[in-house]
Design a protein around this motif. Structure first.
Motif, short mmCIF file in Angstrom:
data_model
loop_
_atom_site.label_atom_id
_atom_site.label_comp_id
_atom_site.label_asym_id
_atom_site.label_seq_id
_atom_site.Cartn_x
_atom_site.Cartn_y
_atom_site.Cartn_z
N THR A 81 7.32 5.29 8.16
CA THR A 81 6.81 4.00 8.61
C THR A 81 5.36 3.83 8.18
O THR A 81 4.97 2.80 7.62
CB THR A 81 6.90 3.92 10.15
N SER A 82 4.56 4.87 8.41
CA SER A 82 3.14 4.83 8.06
C SER A 82 2.94 4.65 6.56
O SER A 82 2.11 3.86 6.12
CB SER A 82 2.49 6.11 8.57
N PHE A 136 5.89 15.71 6.22
CA PHE A 136 4.67 16.19 5.58
C PHE A 136 4.39 15.39 4.31
O PHE A 136 3.27 14.97 4.04
CB PHE A 136 4.80 17.68 5.21
N PHE A 137 5.46 15.19 3.52
CA PHE A 137 5.30 14.51 2.24
C PHE A 137 4.81 13.08 2.45
O PHE A 137 3.86 12.64 1.80
CB PHE A 137 6.64 14.52 1.50
N ALA A 138 5.44 12.37 3.40
CA ALA A 138 5.06 10.98 3.61
C ALA A 138 3.63 10.88 4.16
O ALA A 138 2.85 10.04 3.72
CB ALA A 138 6.04 10.31 4.58
N ARG A 139 3.27 11.77 5.08
CA ARG A 139 1.92 11.74 5.63
C ARG A 139 0.88 12.07 4.56
O ARG A 139 -0.16 11.42 4.46
CB ARG A 139 1.77 12.74 6.77
N GLY A 140 1.21 13.10 3.75
CA GLY A 140 0.30 13.47 2.68
C GLY A 140 0.12 12.35 1.68
O GLY A 140 -1.00 12.02 1.27
N LEU A 141 1.23 11.70 1.33
CA LEU A 141 1.19 10.62 0.35
C LEU A 141 0.36 9.45 0.89
O LEU A 141 -0.37 8.79 0.15
CB LEU A 141 2.62 10.16 0.06
N THR A 142 0.47 9.21 2.21
CA THR A 142 -0.29 8.12 2.81
C THR A 142 -1.78 8.36 2.64
O THR A 142 -2.53 7.46 2.27
CB THR A 142 0.05 8.00 4.31
N THR A 143 -2.23 9.61 2.89
CA THR A 143 -3.67 9.88 2.76
C THR A 143 -4.08 9.90 1.29
O THR A 143 -5.22 9.59 0.97
CB THR A 143 -4.06 11.21 3.41
N ILE A 144 -3.14 10.28 0.39
CA ILE A 144 -3.49 10.23 -1.03
C ILE A 144 -3.73 8.78 -1.45
O ILE A 144 -4.64 8.46 -2.20
CB ILE A 144 -2.39 10.88 -1.89
N LEU A 145 -2.88 7.87 -0.91
CA LEU A 145 -3.04 6.45 -1.25
C LEU A 145 -4.40 5.95 -0.76
O LEU A 145 -5.14 5.31 -1.51
CB LEU A 145 -1.93 5.63 -0.60
N VAL A 147 -7.52 7.13 2.37
CA VAL A 147 -7.92 7.80 3.60
C VAL A 147 -8.48 6.77 4.57
O VAL A 147 -8.34 6.89 5.78
CB VAL A 147 -8.95 8.91 3.31
N ASN A 148 -9.11 5.75 4.02
CA ASN A 148 -9.74 4.75 4.88
C ASN A 148 -8.74 3.67 5.28
O ASN A 148 -7.82 3.36 4.53
CB ASN A 148 -10.90 4.10 4.13
N ALA A 259 -4.10 5.71 7.93
CA ALA A 259 -3.39 6.98 7.75
C ALA A 259 -2.81 7.49 9.06
O ALA A 259 -1.85 8.24 9.06
CB ALA A 259 -4.34 8.02 7.15
N THR A 260 -3.39 7.06 10.18
CA THR A 260 -2.87 7.56 11.47
C THR A 260 -1.89 6.57 12.11
O THR A 260 -1.53 6.74 13.26
CB THR A 260 -4.01 7.82 12.45
N ASN A 261 -1.46 5.56 11.35
CA ASN A 261 -0.47 4.62 11.88
C ASN A 261 0.78 5.35 12.32
O ASN A 261 1.20 6.30 11.67
CB ASN A 261 -0.05 3.63 10.78
#
Lengths: 343, 359
Positions: A81-82, A136-145, A147-148, A259-261
């Motif tokens: 979702t995030s 893990f993959f989705a969360r990591g990808l979100t921060t790669i896209l 961070v802010n 990123a924390t959505n």
């Protein structure tokens, strides 16, 4: 003769019993809150607010309910979702098309569902590990896209976001004398449509009955001629797709990617499914129960907030306590029934 | 001798094949990338002690909490066929108790630290036995039962702290998380070794390993054979509680403060992953604690390798996920069976060719 046949009631199944308990407790709790706490609970807008805030949670919980009925688990829903929110916001900010952004959301959800479903059903890897990796993959990808936090600044999208159904007779008169109509967001309509479609799928479609069959007893389902692997594959695809929809609804509600959505949404979704009467062992569950499970969880939070327990820790501790109550209740009810069956 | 070697290659190392392959792959990858990754040097730290430093040391040191938790988690997994997802939250509670008791005492001496640790142990064991009672007596699935503490555990820790993040300053606490003067090996590593020895002794002198396995494989059959399966399940949770207290105390010692929100965040997922990478079935039954310990070091080595490659700490998760998927795909039964078939076909072809040649 025919008359008695018509009125003879079949005993409730496990699913219906657990769902009835949840719905009963939800209404009891809400009525008590209306009587004791008054305030916002007397306004219909309170219920609409609960729905507005939790439309994404309702959608993901539906997907999770299906997966759990089929005996699996999917903890990647919150992270997907995030990821959907973040990628759609970034896409729209680069001048994208709204229609394509919807497709993007569905595509991301579908991709996660396909890969995870394939690994779990055809390669027989434990669902917990696969979806953990997915998370893990989705969360990591979100921060790669990014961070802010990113705010969506797209004109068409802003229009879509502001589409609200207003019901004036359900509104209330504010302190300054203006009449404020009750507002329902578009996301709620989507969420309720999802609940309805999945309810019909589970109740009347062959595929839906297959979910119950493989969750109840995989071996028997195989002997009945159900394609167990394909059916399990489909549960994860549906769950992934619903996470994609939930992501878009989430974006329509908040209008920003962060990123924390949806942090911890997977556990909330699991909790709502459980409160709604779905068993993690599979074979038992109902999507209407899940809807009320989500509402119960939210009502608890609202009650804690409005009853004046200011310390920040009480909200979660009461949620945990209620969760404990529901889980124990289910366990006792089910064990009593199985004893009755045996005797 | 040759026969024995052949047997090892044929049967693999059993359960330990996957974690050992993973370590080997990571070592080879790092050797190719940058051999200096493995350099270890003696240096003086801020307190003037001679200590070991280097990537390898930070891997072994950093995985300490994870390794301790993975050991306890293996027992719970084996006995109950499910995982405890509340270990991170419980570690926050244990750490808060540890700090609370230390703060209450006028001066921090060796005895108060021991008392505080025991208090943390008791509290963690109480919370763990709450989970255990739900699982063993009420027959609730472990993941659901521990979801309760997962939801509210960190808030309980916050409540214990009274809404603050208290700090403790003492050379003894620093020694727990860092180095004991005169010993160049990090203290957490020594603690892990001590815990591992306790587990090994317990398995050597009691039948807990056998009992746990039989309860995990078939609880009712175990009960008919005279094993109290309820007690065994409860015991596995209580042992996990003790492990949680150890991990929480180490984590407090590292920073010298307790932050209920961030202490050992997401460690429950890593601990379950360590158990799975160690080749243990998450459905319960047979288990090997050594596999889980190696699994914990695999995870930490992966993380440190990624850090060494200048991947930012928030992005590490994505790469970790890819490696995990590759590992579990290699270990999946379907792929193994296909690989076996392929090998057999190659062998058959060779035989056919040689037969033809003879003709």
């Amino acid at each position: 003769m025919e008359n008695t046949k018509k009125f003879r009631r079949e005993p409730l199944t496990d699913t219906q019993l657990l769902m009835t308990i949840t719905i009963g407790i939800f209404f009891a709790m809400y009525l008590i809150a209306m009587a004791v706490l008054k305030g916002g609970f007397l306004r219909p807008q309170q219920i609409f607010d609960m729905l507005n805030d939790n439309a994404p949670l309702i959608i993901t919980s539906c997907g999770l309910t299906i997966v759990m009925i089929a005996g699996g688990i999917d903890i990647s829903v919150g992270a997907v979702t995030s990821l959907v929110v973040m990628s759609c916001v970034l896409y729209l900010n680069r001048g994208g098309n709204i229609f394509v952004s919807v497709l993007l959301a569905l595509g991301i959800g579908l991709a996660f569902g396909l890969v995870q479903g394939y690994l779990i059903s055809y390669l027989e890897i434990q669902p917990f590990i696969v979806t953990l990796a997915g998370m893990f993959f989705a969360r990591g990808l979100t921060t790669i896209l990014s961070v802010n936090p990113q705010k969506a600044e797209h004109e068409g999208f802003a229009k879509l976001r502001d589409v609200k159904i207003e019901i004036s007779w359900l509104g209330y008169v504010a302190k300054n004398g203006n009449r404020i109509p009750a507002r329902i967001e578009l996301g709620v309509v989507i969420a309720l449509a999802c609940v309805l479609i999945i309810f019909l799928l589970l109740k009347f479609h062959k595929l839906g009955r297959g979910f119950y069959a493989i969750g109840g007893n995989q071996q028997s389902a195989l002997m009945l001629g159900i394609n167990v692997k394909r059916t399990r594959f489909i549960t994860y695809i549906i769950s992934g797709l619903l996470s994609g929809i939930a992501g878009y609804v989430f974006m329509m509600h908040t209008g920003a990617g962060n990123a924390t959505n949806a942090a911890g949404m997977e556990m909330n979704a699991i909790a709502s499914s459980i409160i709604g009467g779905t068993l993690l062992t599979g074979g038992v569950g109902n999507v209407v129960g899940t809807l009320f499970g989500t509402l119960t969880l939210t009502t608890i939070n609202k009650i804690v907030v409005s009853s004046g327990l200011k310390d920040p820790w009480w909200q979660k501790i009461t949620t945990g306590g209620m969760l404990c109550f529901f889980i124990l209740l289910q366990s006792i009810v089910l064990s009593r029934r199985s004893k009755k069956k045996q005797s | 001798m040759k026969n024995k070697l052949k047997q090892i290659f044929k049967g693999g190392l059993g359960q330990l094949t996957i974690p050992l392959i993973a370590i080997a792959l990571l070592v080879i990858f790092n050797l190719i990338r940058d051999p200096s990754f493995f350099s270890i040097e003696l240096m003086h730290n801020n307190d003037g002690n001679i200590v070991l430093a280097g990537n390898l040391i930070s891997i072994i040191n950093g995985a300490s909490e994870l390794a301790v938790l993975a050991m306890g988690m293996t027992l719970v997994t084996a006995a109950c066929g499910g995982q405890d997802i509340s270990v991170g939250a419980m570690a926050a509670i244990a750490g808060s108790t540890f700090v609370k008791v230390l703060k209450a005492s006028p001066s921090i001496t060796g005895i108060t630290v021991v008392i505080a640790f025991f208090a943390a142990c008791v509290v963690a064991m109480l919370f763990a036995s709450f989970n255990g009672v739900l699982v063993a007596i009420f027959k609730i699935q472990p993941m659901i039962a521990t979801l309760i503490l997962f939801t509210c555990g960190r808030s309980i820790a916050y409540w214990i702290n009274g809404g603050a993040t208290p700090t403790v300053e003492s050379p003894i606490i620093n020694a727990i998380g860092g180095f004991i003067p005169g010993i160049p090996v990090p203290t957490p590593v020594l603690i892990v070794i001590a815990v591992a020895i306790i587990f090994a002794l317990a398995f050597r002198f009691t039948s807990i390993e056998l009992f746990t396995q039989s309860v995990g494989i078939n609880g009712s059959a175990a009960r008919l054979n005279g094993i109290n399966s309820t007690f065994i399940k409860l015991l596995s949770f209580i042992i996990l509680g003790a492990c949680v207290a150890v991990a929480g105390s180490i984590a407090v010692g590292r920073l010298g403060l307790i932050n209920h929100e961030t202490i050992l965040l997401d460690i429950e997922m890593d601990a379950i992953l360590a158990v799975a990478i160690g080749g243990n079935s998450l459905g319960g039954g047979k288990f090997k604690i050594s596999g889980s310990i190696i699994g914990a070091y695999v995870i930490q080595m992966l993380t440190i390798t990624l850090y060494a490659m200048k991947v930012s700490s928030t992005d590490v998760k994505a790469y970790k996920a890819i490696v995990i998927i590759i590992l579990v795909v290699i270990g999946s039964p379907v792929i193994k069976a296909k690989f076996q078939k392929l090998m057999n076909r190659i062998k058959d072809n060779k035989r056919k060719v040689s037969v033809k040649g003879a003709e």
